[in-house]
Design an enzyme around this catalytic site. Structure first.
Site, PDB file in Angstrom:
ATOM      1  N   HIS A  47      -9.977   2.191  -2.071  1.00 54.49           N
ATOM      2  CA  HIS A  47      -8.600   1.678  -2.113  1.00 54.49           C
ATOM      3  C   HIS A  47      -7.676   2.598  -1.342  1.00 54.49           C
ATOM      4  CE1 HIS A  47      -6.342   4.472  -4.804  1.00 54.49           C
ATOM      5  NE2 HIS A  47      -7.530   4.736  -5.302  1.00 54.49           N
ATOM      6  N   CYS A  48      -6.550   2.024  -0.906  1.00 57.85           N
ATOM      7  CA  CYS A  48      -5.510   2.816  -0.251  1.00 57.85           C
ATOM      8  C   CYS A  48      -4.251   2.712  -1.094  1.00 57.85           C
ATOM      9  CB  CYS A  48      -5.292   2.337   1.186  1.00 57.85           C
ATOM     10  SG  CYS A  48      -4.767   0.624   1.321  1.00 57.85           S
ATOM     11  N   VAL A  49      -3.102   2.834  -0.496  1.00 56.93           N
ATOM     12  CA  VAL A  49      -1.858   2.844  -1.275  1.00 56.93           C
ATOM     13  C   VAL A  49      -1.538   1.469  -1.849  1.00 56.93           C
ATOM     14  CG1 VAL A  49       0.638   3.158  -1.108  1.00 56.93           C
ATOM     15  CG2 VAL A  49      -0.881   4.819  -0.091  1.00 56.93           C
ATOM     16  N   ARG A  51      -3.903  -1.548  -1.252  1.00 55.40           N
ATOM     17  CA  ARG A  51      -4.987  -2.527  -1.189  1.00 55.40           C
ATOM     18  C   ARG A  51      -6.311  -1.988  -1.727  1.00 55.40           C
ATOM     19  NH1 ARG A  51      -4.233  -3.475   5.101  1.00 55.40           N
ATOM     20  NH2 ARG A  51      -2.860  -1.677   4.849  1.00 55.40           N
TER      21      ARG A  51
END
Length: 492
Positions: A47-49, A51
């Site tokens: 995961h990112c910030v 998504r």
């Protein structure tokens, strides 16, 4: 955004027996996994910030309708070999944690995910991914610095509060505060090579602390400041080292991107090589000193001068294009920035913006980015007025706010691309506004928060033109989207 945590599926592992309600968002996490074809279809997860990102064995097994009907999911799409599910800032961390805890997906390394997704990427996509991996981790520092520099600009530039004087000229008791803000803000840009060195060496597999040292070497105070290079060149006063008859320019690389990028790659690969060939007992005495010394010499003798020249060519070329074809340049960049976000290629332009700021003190590209974000939000909020679907109304509202504050993923992937014409409307508004502000020579002194707060990063002389551009990206995308929505009511 930078991958912060990673997971991979192991079909042979025993599945957890914890209740689905043992932690927040566990039910939603299980629902997402099921909609993606189950745990066996998920080869790796991260995961990112904003998504969740998945490497799937077979994307045809995705139940798109199930994903679209989840209140937590703001959109989903496939890009760069990954299937991405937009959740939103903050919440995505909790959903990912629940997914790890409540399913058979377990922790893994970043390299595991890269190894899976790289097989689906062409060389250009892999190159863009490398740049994203380097610049996204340092983005919070750069954006924060840009926002603080914007506050300092408001206090220190004439013509904002008073016609010919700045705020601190009239109110001297604020001068100390402004100067302190300026120092705090400028630090990230002054020592930018150290930030890039840390992130780049880490990305290339080396010791990130050596990357910090390498970056600091390139901005050592004993070197000629890169911003003073032009004047020193004209006066013939560039200091040099004499290495056994070889004259080497003794200059720093403040604000430069390319020198530290290439030097970091050399440093990381050299460190890895030395670790493989030097016995463990001598590694502390040999690996880091030799790697830094060799990389330092190569940087000052070859890498630095060559990449400094290339960087100046890039800067001069962009400046020349936008000087002679301002309207066309702004129109094109305004039109393509939205599609670039879909492909991930927009990350490459962060390096360009930083190079422009380092070489000229400002960038004419970043203001277009800020307006493009606003345009995506304006198109999304038009859907809120047009639809009767309560979930879509809520999603459009939150996406609009998020986009205007600089995070466009929920608006772009959750609303605009879903219906397509809002995305096109945002592109039209962004292109028109881009042409306008470029024609008016609007520039940003720093990379700040892309969206409405972006005005703080704009050089004050361009505020009026930038505000006009903001009006364009608010009105045009909203009007086009609303009119087309009313004609296509059945789609909503």
């Amino acid at each position: 955004m930078e991958i912060e945590s990673v997971g991979t599926t192991h079909a042979t592992e025993a599945k957890p027996t914890a209740s689905h309600n043992s932690m927040p968002y566990s039910e939603e996490a299980n629902g997402i996994v099921a909609a993606l074809g189950g745990e066996d279809n998920i080869r790796a997860a991260t995961h990112c910030v904003t998504r969740l990102r998945f490497a799937l064995a077979d994307e045809s097994k995705i139940n798109q309708d199930a994903l679209d009907n989840m209140h937590l999911v703001k959109g989903s799409f496939s890009a760069n070999g990954q299937f991405q599910v937009v959740i939103g800032q903050g919440t995505v961390d909790k959903v990912y944690a629940a997914m790890i805890a409540e399913t058979g997906i377990s922790e893994a390394t970043k390299d595991d995910v890269k190894a899976v997704t790289a097989k689906k990427q062409n060389p250009l996509q892999r190159g863009i991914k490398v740049l994203a991996d380097i610049f996204i981790p340092i983005l919070p520092a750069i954006v924060t610095a840009g926002l603080l520099m914007g506050i300092n600009n408001v206090l220190a530039n004439p013509g904002i509060f008073y016609e010919k004087q700045s705020f601190i000229d009239v109110h001297q008791n604020w001068a100390g505060l402004a100067d302190m803000i300026n120092i705090i803000a400028n630090t990230a840009f002054t020592f930018l090579p150290a930030l890039i060195g840390w992130s780049a060496v880490k990305r290339f597999g080396g010791n990130p602390l050596l990357g910090v040292v390498l970056g600091l070497i390139l901005v050592h105070p004993d070197l000629l400041n890169a911003w003073a290079y032009g004047d020193a060149l004209e006066k013939g006063e560039i200091p040099t080292w004499n290495l056994f008859g070889l004259e080497i320019d003794k200059i720093g690389y403040q604000g430069q991107v390319l020198p530290v990028l290439f030097a970091s790659w050399i440093l990381a690969k050299l460190e890895i090589f030395l670790k493989k060939h030097v016995m463990d007992a001598l590694q502390l005495l040999i690996v880091a000193p030799v790697a830094l010394l060799v990389t330092g010499f190569l940087t000052f003798i070859i890498i630095g001068p060559l990449t400094f020249t290339i960087g100046n060519w890039i800067t001069d070329g962009l400046v020349a294009v936008f000087d002679h074809y301002a309207v066309l340049g702004g129109l094109i960049y305004g039109a393509i920035y939205g599609p670039l976000v879909i492909t991930g290629m927009h990350h490459t332009f962060l390096a360009v913006d930083l190079q422009l700021i380092g070489s000229t003190g400002s960038t004419f590209l970043w203001p277009i980015l800020a307006l493009s974000n606003i345009a995506q939000g304006s198109a999304a909020v038009a859907i809120m007025f047009a639809t009767r679907n309560e979930k879509l109304k809520g999603l459009s509202l939150t996406s609009w706010i998020s986009a205007w504050l600089g995070i466009t993923e929920p608006a772009m992937f959750g609303v605009n691309l879903r219906f397509k014409y809002p995305f096109v409307a945002a592109i039209i508004g962004s292109a028109i506004a881009g042409a306008w502000i470029t024609m008016q020579h609007v520039k940003a002194s720093s990379v700040g928060v892309g969206g409405v707060p972006g005005i703080l990063s704009i050089v004050p002389g361009g505020w009026t033109a930038f505000l006009t551009g903001m009006a364009i990206v608010i009105i045009v995308p909203f009007a086009i989207t609303l009119l087309l929505s009313l004609r296509r009511k059945q789609d909503l």
